[in-house]
Design an enzyme around this catalytic site. Sequence first.
Site, PDB file in Angstrom:
ATOM      1  N   HIS A  41       0.866  -1.179   0.000  1.00 55.98           N
ATOM      2  CA  HIS A  41       0.000   0.000   0.000  1.00 55.98           C
ATOM      3  C   HIS A  41       0.902   1.228   0.000  1.00 55.98           C
ATOM      4  CE1 HIS A  41      -2.537  -3.232   1.572  1.00 55.98           C
ATOM      5  NE2 HIS A  41      -3.595  -2.528   1.232  1.00 55.98           N
ATOM      6  N   GLY A 143      -2.912  -4.154  -3.361  1.00 60.95           N
ATOM      7  CA  GLY A 143      -1.739  -4.720  -2.718  1.00 60.95           C
ATOM      8  C   GLY A 143      -1.877  -6.180  -2.341  1.00 60.95           C
ATOM      9  N   ASP A 168       0.690  -1.856   4.822  1.00 62.97           N
ATOM     10  CA  ASP A 168       0.275  -0.640   5.526  1.00 62.97           C
ATOM     11  C   ASP A 168      -1.068  -0.167   4.980  1.00 62.97           C
ATOM     12  OD1 ASP A 168       0.191   1.733   6.964  1.00 62.97           O
ATOM     13  OD2 ASP A 168       1.474   2.794   5.526  1.00 62.97           O
TER      14      ASP A 168
END
EC number: 2.1.1.266
Length: 286
Positions: A41, A143, A168
Site C-alpha cells: 500500500h 496490494g 500498511d
Amino acid sequence: MNYRHAFHAGNHADVLKHVTVLAICDALTAKPAPVFALDTHAGRGLYALDGNSAQRTGEAEGGIGRLLAEAPADPLIGRYLQAVRACRAEHGKASYPGSPWLLAHALREQDRIAACELQPEEATQLKANFVGDERVAVHARDGYAGIKALLPPKIGDTKFARGLVLIDPPYEAQLEEFDAVIAGLREALGRWPQACYALWYPIKLRRSLQPFFRRAATLPVKSSLLAELLVRADDSPLRMNGSGMLLLNPPFQIEQKLQPALNALAKVLGEGPGASARLEWLKTAQ
C-alpha cells in the site's frame, strides 16, 4: 477507497513505521545477498508537508516536526532523521519521504523494490517519483492481489531468498481490515516463508485488538513481535491514540535496538501521561 495519506504524512504513526522499516532494511543489507522489498500500500512515495492536505490536519507537527526539533540521541532515530534530511536535500525543505522512498534510500543497487498502489492518481504520482530508478517497479493494483502476483520474487535470473514485505493498509473498514490482513499474511507466508513481514496497525481501544493478536499468533512463523508507540492513553475509540508494527520473522536481536528507540519516541512525541512504548513477543523461536 477515499483515503489519502497526504493528510497524515509525517505523523507519529509514520515515525514509528519508518523508524522500524529502516531498521529492518539495515539488518537485511548487512549481508551481501540481494534483497527484495514489496510495499503493498505504497501511496505516492513522497509528500509535501506545506501542501493543503498536510496543513489541514497539522499532524506532522506532532510527529516529524517535534522529532526534528528535539532529535533524541538514539541510533535508530538518528538513522531515520538522516533519511528525512536526505529527502529534503533532494526534494525541498518541506518534503517528507513515504515508505517507497525510504526503501529506495536504504536498499542497494543489487536490490529490487515492488510498490503497489490502487488509487490511479496516487499510482501515477508514484511512478513519476521513481522515473529513472530501475530498482523500483510500480504496480497500479491492489496490494493484496500483488502478494499473489509478485511472491515469491524472481526478477530475470535472480531469485531472492531474503527480503521485506511491508503491509500498511488504510483501515477504512476499521477492524474488518484485519480479516484481509491475516488472509494476506497467510498467503504471503505460503509463497515466501523466509521473508520478514512488517504490518502497521492503528491503536484506538486496545481490547478491540485482542482478536487480531490471537489470530496473528497462529501464523506459521518461528517468531513474531509487536512494537507499539502510544502518544496518549488508549481509552478513546474516537481517535488514533497510537499504532503498532507486527513483525514476522524479524531480524535477529532487533528488539534490543527497537526498545530504546521506542522509549525515546514515547518521551518526545507523547501528548499526556498515557504515552508509552511496548514490545511483546507473540511467538519466539525455540
